[in-house]
Enzyme design. Structure first.
Site, PDB file in Angstrom:
ATOM      1  N   SER A  12       0.853  -1.181   0.000  1.00  0.00           N
ATOM      2  CA  SER A  12       0.000   0.000   0.000  1.00  0.00           C
ATOM      3  C   SER A  12       0.889   1.232   0.000  1.00  0.00           C
ATOM      4  O   SER A  12       2.107   1.134  -0.109  1.00  0.00           O
ATOM      5  CB  SER A  12      -0.902   0.005   1.243  1.00  0.00           C
ATOM      6  OG  SER A  12      -0.121   0.032   2.418  1.00  0.00           O
ATOM      7  N   GLY A  13       0.283   2.391   0.123  1.00  0.00           N
ATOM      8  CA  GLY A  13       1.049   3.618   0.255  1.00  0.00           C
ATOM      9  C   GLY A  13       1.531   4.167  -1.066  1.00  0.00           C
ATOM     10  O   GLY A  13       1.121   3.745  -2.153  1.00  0.00           O
ATOM     11  N   GLY A  15       4.368   3.878  -2.563  1.00  0.00           N
ATOM     12  CA  GLY A  15       5.099   2.956  -3.427  1.00  0.00           C
ATOM     13  C   GLY A  15       4.204   2.258  -4.434  1.00  0.00           C
ATOM     14  O   GLY A  15       4.517   2.206  -5.630  1.00  0.00           O
ATOM     15  N   SER A 171      11.119  14.384   3.023  1.00  0.00           N
ATOM     16  CA  SER A 171       9.982  14.818   3.824  1.00  0.00           C
ATOM     17  C   SER A 171      10.116  16.307   4.122  1.00  0.00           C
ATOM     18  O   SER A 171      11.220  16.851   4.162  1.00  0.00           O
ATOM     19  CB  SER A 171       9.933  14.029   5.132  1.00  0.00           C
ATOM     20  OG  SER A 171       8.980  14.556   6.022  1.00  0.00           O
ATOM     21  N   TYR A 193      13.767  10.231  12.526  1.00  0.00           N
ATOM     22  CA  TYR A 193      13.152  10.304  11.195  1.00  0.00           C
ATOM     23  C   TYR A 193      13.555  11.604  10.495  1.00  0.00           C
ATOM     24  O   TYR A 193      13.994  11.601   9.345  1.00  0.00           O
ATOM     25  CB  TYR A 193      11.637  10.217  11.315  1.00  0.00           C
ATOM     26  CG  TYR A 193      10.915  10.190   9.990  1.00  0.00           C
ATOM     27  CD1 TYR A 193      10.811   9.014   9.258  1.00  0.00           C
ATOM     28  CD2 TYR A 193      10.345  11.347   9.457  1.00  0.00           C
ATOM     29  CE1 TYR A 193      10.157   8.983   8.024  1.00  0.00           C
ATOM     30  CE2 TYR A 193       9.687  11.328   8.239  1.00  0.00           C
ATOM     31  CZ  TYR A 193       9.598  10.144   7.530  1.00  0.00           C
ATOM     32  OH  TYR A 193       8.954  10.129   6.305  1.00  0.00           O
TER      33      TYR A 193
END
Length: 332
Positions: A12-13, A15, A171, A193
């Site tokens: 999912s997501g 990608g 990000s 992160y």
């Protein structure tokens, strides 16, 4: 075209959306998807073939947090392909995310809440740990694993008739304040992160300086705030369900609230159609969505110091050398 897409472990997501959108752009590409295990890879492949039954889709198993897995996958890819035109470096983790609600309330009172909600600055922390290779897990998975893979695939990426492309998923949470050269794995902080994504930005800048002359170009994208498996781990599911109407409303004021994986892949797909020679290596390309749902790409200058980028690159090379000595039996 031959392209490699590194997707998260679940099917999912961004990608998966990226793979489907790339095939919508050009059904002739050979798409190789990389997941942590064979079962996930095959499940992702089946989802892609369900909507694009004639597509050329292969898989490779690689865990970006495991150096031996990276070296094995790279060796397999060198055997299977003569060149790679695109490598989408999209895998990432954010373990044990914690929201600082006190800081969020303070941001609301001081008028900084929109900035905090779009960058997570000051309100998001993570608890990192060492992985099996003795590296900080977030650094290893989000940056160093990708770096090692790129280095191992260099023969497929450099010196081709047409330029090859690296497209890193960064990000808006990538901040210099979370990064330190003296602690580039972020062992001492709680913003692993953010640190890993800032290090990603730095690494991309240096790769352009080192390899543009050999036909390899690197770009950085931000998918915006996408509701994915990673996002859903930040808060309980029932809270997300309560917040979703508010988030759709916020999108009228915060264009990086892309929300869906399809929207989040906008910058990735846009770069697929660009000539790399005309792109600015110091720009991050952000996926954006208007309040009414129109997708577009916004270039923004990255806050990176090129001297710091060079020093980080040298540290990564030193770490790579240590790795190759340890796993010399997996090299050709």
């Amino acid at each position: 075209w031959a392209g490699l897409s590194l997707t998260p472990s679940r099917c999912s997501g961004v990608g998966l959306a990226l793979c489907q959108r790339l095939l919508e752009e050009d059904g002739r590409i050979h798409l190789c998807i990389a997941c942590r295990n064979e079962q996930k890879s095959e499940a992702t492949r089946d989802l892609i073939l369900a909507t694009h039954p004639t597509a050329q889709v292969s898989t490779v198993e690689v865990d970006l947090g495991n150096l031996a897995s990276i070296l094995r996958a790279a060796r397999e890819l060198r055997c299977r392909f003569q060149r790679l035109d695109f490598v989408y470096l999209n895998a990432g983790i954010m373990p044990n995310p914690q929201v600082n609600f006190k800081a969020l309330w303070h941001g609301l009172l001081t008028g900084k809440v929109l900035h905090m909600l779009t960058t997570a600055e000051g309100i998001m922390t993570q608890t990192d740990r060492l992985n099996g290779d003795g590296l900080q897990e977030v650094f290893a998975t989000n940056l160093f694993g990708h770096f090692m893979l790129v280095r191992q695939l260099q023969s497929l990426l450099c010196g081709n008739e047409k330029p090859s492309r690296l497209i890193w998923t960064s990000s808006s949470n990538a901040r210099e304040s979370a990064f330190s050269l003296s602690d580039y794995q972020h062992a001492k902080g709680q913003e692993s992160y953010s640190s890993s994504k800032y290090a990603t930005d730095l690494t991309s800048v240096v790769l352009n300086r080192k390899f543009n002359g050999q036909g390899l170009y690197s770009s950085v994208v931000c998918p915006g705030l996408v509701m994915s498996n990673m996002t859903y781990r930040i808060l309980p599911i029932f809270l997300w369900k309560l917040l979703m109407p508010l988030m759709w409303l916020i999108r009228f004021f915060a264009k990086t609230y892309t929300l869906t994986p399809y929207n989040g892949a906008e910058a990735h797909v846009w770069l697929f159609k660009q000539k790399p020679e005309y792109l600015d290596s110091l720009v991050k390309y952000h996926s954006c969505t208007s309040g009414l749902g129109r997708c577009y790409v916004e270039p923004r200058k990255m806050d990176v110091d090129e001297d710091t980028a060079e020093k980080l690159y040298q540290k990564l090379l030193e770490l790579e050398e240590q790795t190759l000595e340890k796993y010399h039996d997996l090299l050709d």
